[in-house]
Design a protein around this motif. Sequence first.
Motif, PDB file in Angstrom:
ATOM      1  N   ALA A 102       8.664  -2.218  15.277  1.00 24.73           N
ATOM      2  CA  ALA A 102       8.813  -3.676  15.240  1.00 24.73           C
ATOM      3  C   ALA A 102       7.483  -4.361  15.567  1.00 24.73           C
ATOM      4  CB  ALA A 102       9.899  -4.120  16.220  1.00 24.73           C
ATOM      5  N   GLU A 103       6.759  -3.805  16.517  1.00 21.35           N
ATOM      6  CA  GLU A 103       5.453  -4.368  16.874  1.00 21.35           C
ATOM      7  C   GLU A 103       4.473  -4.239  15.706  1.00 21.35           C
ATOM      8  OE1 GLU A 103       2.015  -3.329  20.089  1.00 21.35           O
ATOM      9  OE2 GLU A 103       4.082  -3.328  20.829  1.00 21.35           O
ATOM     10  N   ARG A 104       4.470  -3.085  15.052  1.00 20.02           N
ATOM     11  CA  ARG A 104       3.593  -2.890  13.894  1.00 20.02           C
ATOM     12  C   ARG A 104       3.962  -3.843  12.765  1.00 20.02           C
ATOM     13  NH1 ARG A 104       3.634   2.671  11.594  1.00 20.02           N
ATOM     14  NH2 ARG A 104       2.142   1.727  10.192  1.00 20.02           N
ATOM     15  N   ILE A 105       5.263  -4.029  12.530  1.00 23.81           N
ATOM     16  CA  ILE A 105       5.717  -4.949  11.484  1.00 23.81           C
ATOM     17  C   ILE A 105       5.232  -6.358  11.796  1.00 23.81           C
ATOM     18  CG2 ILE A 105       7.768  -6.085  10.520  1.00 23.81           C
ATOM     19  CD1 ILE A 105       9.173  -3.314  10.741  1.00 23.81           C
ATOM     20  N   HIS A 106       5.349  -6.779  13.051  1.00 23.97           N
ATOM     21  CA  HIS A 106       4.882  -8.112  13.461  1.00 23.97           C
ATOM     22  C   HIS A 106       3.385  -8.255  13.200  1.00 23.97           C
ATOM     23  CE1 HIS A 106       4.225 -11.751  15.617  1.00 23.97           C
ATOM     24  NE2 HIS A 106       3.678 -11.181  16.659  1.00 23.97           N
ATOM     25  N   ASP A 107       2.622  -7.237  13.611  1.00 24.26           N
ATOM     26  CA  ASP A 107       1.173  -7.274  13.394  1.00 24.26           C
ATOM     27  C   ASP A 107       0.842  -7.343  11.903  1.00 24.26           C
ATOM     28  OD1 ASP A 107       0.870  -7.124  16.147  1.00 24.26           O
ATOM     29  OD2 ASP A 107       0.289  -4.996  16.148  1.00 24.26           O
ATOM     30  N   LEU A 108       1.572  -6.569  11.089  1.00 28.66           N
ATOM     31  CA  LEU A 108       1.320  -6.578   9.651  1.00 28.66           C
ATOM     32  C   LEU A 108       1.698  -7.919   9.022  1.00 28.66           C
ATOM     33  CD1 LEU A 108       2.470  -2.974   8.697  1.00 28.66           C
ATOM     34  CD2 LEU A 108       0.130  -3.872   8.627  1.00 28.66           C
ATOM     35  N   GLN A 109       2.758  -8.554   9.524  1.00 29.51           N
ATOM     36  CA  GLN A 109       3.134  -9.877   9.009  1.00 29.51           C
ATOM     37  C   GLN A 109       2.048 -10.900   9.323  1.00 29.51           C
ATOM     38  OE1 GLN A 109       6.988 -10.173  10.890  1.00 29.51           O
ATOM     39  NE2 GLN A 109       8.051  -9.751   8.962  1.00 29.51           N
ATOM     40  N   GLN A 110       1.476 -10.804  10.524  1.00 25.33           N
ATOM     41  CA  GLN A 110       0.388 -11.727  10.875  1.00 25.33           C
ATOM     42  C   GLN A 110      -0.827 -11.481   9.985  1.00 25.33           C
ATOM     43  OE1 GLN A 110      -0.121 -11.148  15.135  1.00 25.33           O
ATOM     44  NE2 GLN A 110       1.011 -13.042  15.519  1.00 25.33           N
TER      45      GLN A 110
END
Length: 140
Positions: free
Chosen positions: A98-106
């Motif tokens: 979830a943290e990686r997904i958030h970073d990738l969305q940013q």
Amino acid sequence: MTSMVDNEIDEDATVGVAADLLGLTVRTLHHWDEIGLASPSRRTPGGYRLYTWDDLERLSRVVAYREAGLTLDAIRDVLDDATAEIGETLREQRAQLAERIHDLQQLDERLERMTDAHERGILMSDDEQRDVFSVTLPTR
């Protein structure tokens, strides 16, 4: 994941057959054997690896956990430690994902702003690009 080991084999599988069944390379199986993650139960008189049905089942679980993003050490812990809490391990993996997904969305949003600027012919200065990508240079 649908296991390629769904149909029982009539005899022990060679390393090549096991690799094909599981969609792995022979080199991967050799490595997993060398590190003690998934070793074959038998060997031929010439020393060639032979995987039993139970070995293939373990290999299938290793593949599934690896596809879930677990490290080989975490997989070993889950498979070898009867007290290992797989639910907790998988929850931790999901939190990291979830943290990686958030970073990738940013990152995607920053790239979109940069792309829009370039397509409109607006050249961003180095400072503006650093702001978009949140890059802070150390002071001299």
